[in-house]
Design a protein around this motif. Structure first.
Motif, PDB file in Angstrom:
ATOM      1  N   VAL A  74       0.671  -1.047   0.136  1.00  0.00           N
ATOM      2  CA  VAL A  74       0.094   0.131  -0.152  1.00  0.00           C
ATOM      3  C   VAL A  74       0.770   1.332   0.082  1.00  0.00           C
ATOM      4  CG1 VAL A  74      -2.112  -1.241   1.266  1.00  0.00           C
ATOM      5  CG2 VAL A  74      -0.055  -0.314   2.627  1.00  0.00           C
ATOM      6  N   GLU A  75       2.197   1.108  -0.351  1.00  0.00           N
ATOM      7  CA  GLU A  75       3.020   2.309  -0.353  1.00  0.00           C
ATOM      8  C   GLU A  75       2.720   3.523  -1.134  1.00  0.00           C
ATOM      9  OE1 GLU A  75       4.866  -1.005  -2.640  1.00  0.00           O
ATOM     10  OE2 GLU A  75       4.094  -0.985  -0.713  1.00  0.00           O
ATOM     11  N   ARG A  76       1.981   3.016  -2.346  1.00  0.00           N
ATOM     12  CA  ARG A  76       1.575   4.060  -3.412  1.00  0.00           C
ATOM     13  C   ARG A  76       0.253   4.890  -3.087  1.00  0.00           C
ATOM     14  NH1 ARG A  76       2.470   1.596  -9.371  1.00  0.00           N
ATOM     15  NH2 ARG A  76       4.590   0.498  -8.984  1.00  0.00           N
ATOM     16  N   ILE A  77      -0.142   4.448  -1.848  1.00  0.00           N
ATOM     17  CA  ILE A  77      -1.614   4.969  -1.695  1.00  0.00           C
ATOM     18  C   ILE A  77      -1.439   5.636  -0.066  1.00  0.00           C
ATOM     19  CG2 ILE A  77      -2.631   2.934  -0.967  1.00  0.00           C
ATOM     20  CD1 ILE A  77      -5.382   4.002  -1.589  1.00  0.00           C
ATOM     21  N   VAL A  78      -0.765   4.876   0.920  1.00  0.00           N
ATOM     22  CA  VAL A  78      -0.952   5.193   2.249  1.00  0.00           C
ATOM     23  C   VAL A  78      -0.559   6.709   2.491  1.00  0.00           C
ATOM     24  CG1 VAL A  78       1.524   4.497   3.017  1.00  0.00           C
ATOM     25  CG2 VAL A  78      -0.577   4.369   4.350  1.00  0.00           C
ATOM     26  N   GLY A  79       0.305   7.396   1.779  1.00  0.00           N
ATOM     27  CA  GLY A  79       0.505   8.585   1.946  1.00  0.00           C
ATOM     28  C   GLY A  79      -0.251   9.888   1.209  1.00  0.00           C
ATOM     29  N   ASN A  80      -1.578   9.409   0.588  1.00  0.00           N
ATOM     30  CA  ASN A  80      -2.262  10.280  -0.109  1.00  0.00           C
ATOM     31  C   ASN A  80      -2.954  11.096   0.752  1.00  0.00           C
ATOM     32  OD1 ASN A  80      -4.584  10.997  -1.679  1.00  0.00           O
ATOM     33  ND2 ASN A  80      -4.219   9.381  -3.244  1.00  0.00           N
ATOM     34  N   ASN A 201       7.319  -1.663   2.559  1.00  0.00           N
ATOM     35  CA  ASN A 201       7.784  -0.493   2.097  1.00  0.00           C
ATOM     36  C   ASN A 201       7.559   0.565   2.945  1.00  0.00           C
ATOM     37  OD1 ASN A 201       8.885   1.629   0.612  1.00  0.00           O
ATOM     38  ND2 ASN A 201       8.520   1.052  -1.305  1.00  0.00           N
ATOM     39  N   THR A 202       8.487   0.894   3.822  1.00  0.00           N
ATOM     40  CA  THR A 202       8.647   2.140   4.738  1.00  0.00           C
ATOM     41  C   THR A 202       9.962   2.865   4.924  1.00  0.00           C
ATOM     42  OG1 THR A 202       9.130   0.598   6.772  1.00  0.00           O
ATOM     43  CG2 THR A 202       6.964   0.772   6.225  1.00  0.00           C
ATOM     44  N   PRO A 203       9.804   4.030   5.481  1.00  0.00           N
ATOM     45  CA  PRO A 203      11.134   4.706   5.815  1.00  0.00           C
ATOM     46  C   PRO A 203      11.865   3.855   6.266  1.00  0.00           C
ATOM     47  CG  PRO A 203       9.316   6.342   5.904  1.00  0.00           C
ATOM     48  CD  PRO A 203       8.719   4.812   5.755  1.00  0.00           C
ATOM     49  N   GLU A 204      11.763   3.023   7.035  1.00  0.00           N
ATOM     50  CA  GLU A 204      12.648   2.119   8.137  1.00  0.00           C
ATOM     51  C   GLU A 204      13.213   1.001   7.276  1.00  0.00           C
ATOM     52  OE1 GLU A 204      10.050   4.808  10.455  1.00  0.00           O
ATOM     53  OE2 GLU A 204       9.495   3.191   9.146  1.00  0.00           O
ATOM     54  N   THR A 205      12.472   0.708   6.281  1.00  0.00           N
ATOM     55  CA  THR A 205      13.070  -0.589   5.563  1.00  0.00           C
ATOM     56  C   THR A 205      13.843   0.057   4.294  1.00  0.00           C
ATOM     57  OG1 THR A 205      10.977  -0.759   4.413  1.00  0.00           O
ATOM     58  CG2 THR A 205      11.240  -1.887   6.329  1.00  0.00           C
ATOM     59  N   THR A 206      13.817   1.095   4.048  1.00  0.00           N
ATOM     60  CA  THR A 206      14.552   1.743   2.805  1.00  0.00           C
ATOM     61  C   THR A 206      16.334   1.556   3.030  1.00  0.00           C
ATOM     62  OG1 THR A 206      12.927   3.285   2.409  1.00  0.00           O
ATOM     63  CG2 THR A 206      15.077   3.546   1.198  1.00  0.00           C
ATOM     64  N   ASN A 207      16.768   0.687   1.937  1.00  0.00           N
ATOM     65  CA  ASN A 207      18.041   0.357   1.981  1.00  0.00           C
ATOM     66  C   ASN A 207      18.423  -0.395   3.288  1.00  0.00           C
ATOM     67  OD1 ASN A 207      18.595   1.295  -0.652  1.00  0.00           O
ATOM     68  ND2 ASN A 207      19.159   3.319   0.123  1.00  0.00           N
ATOM     69  N   LYS A 311       1.807   3.316  10.787  1.00  0.00           N
ATOM     70  CA  LYS A 311       3.120   2.248  10.560  1.00  0.00           C
ATOM     71  C   LYS A 311       3.122   2.089   9.194  1.00  0.00           C
ATOM     72  CE  LYS A 311       2.264  -0.871  14.421  1.00  0.00           C
ATOM     73  NZ  LYS A 311       1.936  -2.296  14.783  1.00  0.00           N
ATOM     74  N   GLY A 312       2.232   2.398   8.069  1.00  0.00           N
ATOM     75  CA  GLY A 312       2.617   2.201   6.727  1.00  0.00           C
ATOM     76  C   GLY A 312       1.965   0.990   6.132  1.00  0.00           C
TER      77      GLY A 312
END
Length: 313
Positions: A74-80, A201-207, A311-312
């Motif tokens: 849902v990373e493409r919608i959760v911040g909408n 896919n969250t900021p905490e899991t990026t890279n 949480k995202g």
């Protein structure tokens, strides 16, 4: 009679029309299914949503009681910011089974050394040193123990693998050593002769899998990523592959999709690219999840798989 808007790409409607009607009937719901342009937004009660569909502004849907995604991510919608309605992600048996089969198939391919024998069909009888260990002697780590990660970890454990699972919050699964937190992540990586990443896919899991963490893997580890493309630092992985720290990788998801033709993954001899096919939503099983959530909403019951916006996922 609730009004349901099918807001996926129009070419997918023929695949979903009959399964959705059948699932709604089975759930005892009399509803009207519409496509974009066939109903005014303020008359829509439920939105069956895909990030690739035409609906990106949810503000006009003032009557909508839920947005029911066809995707697990849902990373493409959760911040909408226009989305104020409850959002539910897709968790269905068909999607889970597809992911389990992809993960188990590729894990067994590496575990049994199938690629080695495929690449050495030269008349030389190579038995010594090429008999694989038993599964119980092989450490497999699954990062992410949500619906999909938990199903994969349990399936691998049922085959006898020594499975370690890691998640942000502590989980418990029969036959799986479950770890959490930063210390737990280091311990989980140290056990990962085969590493499976199924993180959100969250900021905490990026890279998350950067050079420092890849260096914590046993030398010669294998990486399988059918989760999210953001979790791997691509430059760090390519360097680890070139050095032999990582022996091979099979990747199904990427930061940019489709993966550009010039990307180094395509030509790397130790990388197998699959085009985001590990867990495809299947209309028949997905329709039953959609229908059940509509039934629950109409009955005043809690929705399944509701996304925690903080949480995202």
């Amino acid at each position: 009679m609730p009004n349901i808007l099918f807001a996926d790409r129009i070419e997918n409607w023929p695949r979903y029309e009959a399964p959705l009607h059948a699932a709604l009937t089975e759930a005892g719901i009399e509803a009207k299914l519409s496509l974009p342009g066939e109903i005014d937004p303020d008359q829509v009660d439920y939105i069956v949503y895909s990030p690739r569909g035409p609906v990106q502004d949810f503000a006009p849907f003032t009557r909508a009681r839920a947005v029911l995604s066809l995707w697990a991510g849902v990373e493409r919608i959760v911040g909408n910011q226009s989305l104020t309605q409850p959002l539910c992600r897709m968790v269905d048996e068909g999607l889970s089974r597809g992911m389990v089969e992809w993960v188990v198939g590729h894990a067994l391919r590496y575990h049994l050394g199938i690629d080695f024998f495929r690449d050495h069909q030269d008349g030389v009888w190579r038995q010594d040193g090429h008999v694989p260990p038993l599964a119980r002697e092989r450490g497999v780590t699954v990062l992410g123990l949500g619906e999909l990660g938990g199903a994969c970890a349990s399936a691998l454990a049922s085959l006898g693998f020594r499975v370690t699972g890691w998640s942000r919050s502590q989980k418990s699964l029969p036959g799986v050593t479950c770890l959490a937190g930063e210390t737990g992540l280091s311990d989980a990586l140290a056990e990962a002769e085969i590493l499976v990443t199924l993180l959100p896919n969250t900021p905490e899991t990026t890279n998350l899998l950067n050079a420092e963490r890849l260096a914590q893997l046993p030398r010669g580890a294998v990486i399988l990523n059918p989760g999210r493309g953001n979790s791997i630092d691509d430059d760090a992985l390519l360097a680890a592959l070139d050095s032999g720290r990582v022996a091979a990788a099979t990747l199904d998801v990427f930061k940019t999709e489709p993966l550009p033709p010039e990307h180094p993954y395509w030509a790397h001899p130790r990388v197998i690219v699959t085009p985001h096919v590990a867990a495809e939503t299947r209309p028949a099983s997905a329709a039953r999840v959609i229908a059940e959530n509509i039934r629950r909403s109409e009955a005043g019951e809690p929705l399944l798989f509701r996304v925690d916006r903080a949480k995202g996922y």
